[in-house]
Design a protein around this motif. Sequence first.
Motif, PDB file in Angstrom:
ATOM      1  N   LEU A 261      -5.606  17.189  -0.084  1.00  0.00           N
ATOM      2  CA  LEU A 261      -4.512  16.942   0.837  1.00  0.00           C
ATOM      3  C   LEU A 261      -3.402  16.158   0.151  1.00  0.00           C
ATOM      4  O   LEU A 261      -3.644  15.452  -0.839  1.00  0.00           O
ATOM      5  N   ASP A 262      -2.202  16.285   0.695  1.00  0.00           N
ATOM      6  CA  ASP A 262      -1.123  15.463   0.156  1.00  0.00           C
ATOM      7  C   ASP A 262      -1.189  14.067   0.766  1.00  0.00           C
ATOM      8  O   ASP A 262      -1.996  13.796   1.659  1.00  0.00           O
ATOM      9  N   LEU A 263      -0.315  13.191   0.288  1.00  0.00           N
ATOM     10  CA  LEU A 263      -0.407  11.790   0.681  1.00  0.00           C
ATOM     11  C   LEU A 263      -0.086  11.563   2.166  1.00  0.00           C
ATOM     12  O   LEU A 263      -0.814  10.815   2.841  1.00  0.00           O
ATOM     13  N   PRO A 264       0.964  12.175   2.745  1.00  0.00           N
ATOM     14  CA  PRO A 264       1.190  11.956   4.198  1.00  0.00           C
ATOM     15  C   PRO A 264       0.041  12.460   5.071  1.00  0.00           C
ATOM     16  O   PRO A 264      -0.323  11.810   6.053  1.00  0.00           O
ATOM     17  N   GLU A 265      -0.533  13.611   4.732  1.00  0.00           N
ATOM     18  CA  GLU A 265      -1.660  14.117   5.522  1.00  0.00           C
ATOM     19  C   GLU A 265      -2.874  13.197   5.387  1.00  0.00           C
ATOM     20  O   GLU A 265      -3.602  12.960   6.358  1.00  0.00           O
ATOM     21  N   THR A 266      -3.110  12.688   4.170  1.00  0.00           N
ATOM     22  CA  THR A 266      -4.218  11.749   3.982  1.00  0.00           C
ATOM     23  C   THR A 266      -3.995  10.472   4.790  1.00  0.00           C
ATOM     24  O   THR A 266      -4.926   9.950   5.408  1.00  0.00           O
ATOM     25  N   ALA A 267      -2.763   9.984   4.799  1.00  0.00           N
ATOM     26  CA  ALA A 267      -2.463   8.775   5.582  1.00  0.00           C
ATOM     27  C   ALA A 267      -2.653   9.028   7.070  1.00  0.00           C
ATOM     28  O   ALA A 267      -3.184   8.174   7.787  1.00  0.00           O
ATOM     29  N   ALA A 268      -2.229  10.202   7.559  1.00  0.00           N
ATOM     30  CA  ALA A 268      -2.387  10.490   8.987  1.00  0.00           C
ATOM     31  C   ALA A 268      -3.853  10.614   9.367  1.00  0.00           C
ATOM     32  O   ALA A 268      -4.264  10.140  10.434  1.00  0.00           O
ATOM     33  N   GLU A 269      -4.662  11.229   8.514  1.00  0.00           N
ATOM     34  CA  GLU A 269      -6.076  11.412   8.861  1.00  0.00           C
ATOM     35  C   GLU A 269      -6.855  10.111   8.775  1.00  0.00           C
ATOM     36  O   GLU A 269      -7.842   9.911   9.493  1.00  0.00           O
ATOM     37  N   ALA A 272      -3.472   5.438   8.663  1.00  0.00           N
ATOM     38  CA  ALA A 272      -2.814   4.390   7.881  1.00  0.00           C
ATOM     39  C   ALA A 272      -1.412   4.866   7.538  1.00  0.00           C
ATOM     40  O   ALA A 272      -1.082   6.053   7.657  1.00  0.00           O
ATOM     41  N   SER A 273      -0.585   3.933   7.107  1.00  0.00           N
ATOM     42  CA  SER A 273       0.745   4.302   6.647  1.00  0.00           C
ATOM     43  C   SER A 273       0.654   4.927   5.261  1.00  0.00           C
ATOM     44  O   SER A 273      -0.353   4.794   4.554  1.00  0.00           O
ATOM     45  N   THR A 274       1.716   5.599   4.871  1.00  0.00           N
ATOM     46  CA  THR A 274       1.706   6.261   3.560  1.00  0.00           C
ATOM     47  C   THR A 274       1.598   5.253   2.415  1.00  0.00           C
ATOM     48  O   THR A 274       0.822   5.475   1.474  1.00  0.00           O
ATOM     49  N   PRO A 275       2.310   4.114   2.435  1.00  0.00           N
ATOM     50  CA  PRO A 275       2.101   3.134   1.349  1.00  0.00           C
ATOM     51  C   PRO A 275       0.685   2.578   1.317  1.00  0.00           C
ATOM     52  O   PRO A 275       0.121   2.374   0.236  1.00  0.00           O
ATOM     53  N   ALA A 276       0.087   2.342   2.496  1.00  0.00           N
ATOM     54  CA  ALA A 276      -1.283   1.828   2.501  1.00  0.00           C
ATOM     55  C   ALA A 276      -2.253   2.853   1.926  1.00  0.00           C
ATOM     56  O   ALA A 276      -3.175   2.505   1.170  1.00  0.00           O
ATOM     57  N   ALA A 277      -2.065   4.129   2.271  1.00  0.00           N
ATOM     58  CA  ALA A 277      -2.929   5.174   1.705  1.00  0.00           C
ATOM     59  C   ALA A 277      -2.752   5.274   0.196  1.00  0.00           C
ATOM     60  O   ALA A 277      -3.728   5.486  -0.548  1.00  0.00           O
ATOM     61  N   ALA A 278      -1.524   5.124  -0.290  1.00  0.00           N
ATOM     62  CA  ALA A 278      -1.293   5.165  -1.735  1.00  0.00           C
ATOM     63  C   ALA A 278      -1.976   3.994  -2.442  1.00  0.00           C
ATOM     64  O   ALA A 278      -2.581   4.168  -3.514  1.00  0.00           O
TER      65      ALA A 278
END
Length: 408
Positions: A261-269, A272-278
């Motif tokens: 998955l890309d980073l926004p999809e990973t953050a949504a699943e 979490a926010s996109t920076p937190a997922a990164a």
Amino acid sequence: MTRSPATPLPPPKARRRLREAAALTQTQLATRVNVTRATIRAWESGRTAPRGRKREAYARLLKTLAEEDAARRTRSAPPPEPTPTPTPTPEPTPVLEPVSGPASDTASGPVSDPVSGPEKGSEPEPGSGSEPEPVPEPAPEHPALTPAQAFDALYEFSAPALVRQAYLLTGRRELARESVERAFQTAWERWPEVARDRDPVGWVRATAYEFALSPWQRFRPRHRQPEPPPADPGDRTLLNALLRLGPQHRRTLVLYDGVGLDLPETAAETEASTPAAANRLLHARETVAGRLPALADPRVLHQRLTELASAERLWAAKPTGVRKGGERRTRFRTRAAIAFTVALIGATALTVRTAPTHYEPAVSPGVAVRGVPPRVAPGSLSEAERELRQKLRDRLQDGPERLEPRLE
């Protein structure tokens, strides 16, 4: 066992996009729907779905946001260029042609059908210089799938991969299989909603991950005993490195480097926010690379995760058994709820039947009475008691004194 369809909602990604397009935070949206911020996060990630009045209010709000977004796009779009108005030309006089049917059977020459083409045996007119164009055959119509057939197709397509992913999260084969089965049973209970979802596999995956990473699994007796590790030493080391990560870091790593998955999809699943997922992804990669330096390259890590998940002999139950198991579980919960309700009604009726119908005052506590000499144990009398007894006997022996009238 399926439920009646509820109010349709946009996919989870569209919900989040509409909120961000309206420049609203999750807290502001939660205030407008009268729910908590965690509930909005769960709705936008697809883990849970609103029900009842909350669903109606959420659907109306999303519809309003979608209309506002469409209006903004229309205002921001450039005006269309004016097109030159064509000069009107005189229309030709229509010519009546014979129409195929009973009224035109006497017309000369064969009659062609506009759908199926010319009749068999008909020849093109000589001198026309054109051949009859071949009519394409209509595409075969696929019969509509029943809900059970659609569920079985989704299960057979995605269940094996989801079991392997759950194994990377937990390191337990039986727990991975059970998590996927429970997720699909939940999907079958909410099938009208899952069938309309834009990504039904993602919906089931999020549910399976939540069940697999639940902290209550450690208290189950069947999951207390450790399972045999992988036979390959490299796979064993990689699995131990994954299990040493925190649940959220492990889930982020599996979704991004394992599933792809890309980073926004990973953050949504992962809610979490996109920076937190990164940050979680970088920390997980750094931890794994510290134990296995050869996996510092994300492409090599993705390949090793795929090999680790494919090396184990993992199996999934048949879709029919999963559906029947979910239906049995639903029937059991329904019967348990009915039994509890009946017991509660019986206890209430018994209480009403045996309760007093009028007020009964409580017995007042005892109070010491003064002025009465306490009773003494039998025995010899004291000197004062003997004097008192003798005085009473002397004075009351002849009775009380009487008054006699006398003349003066």
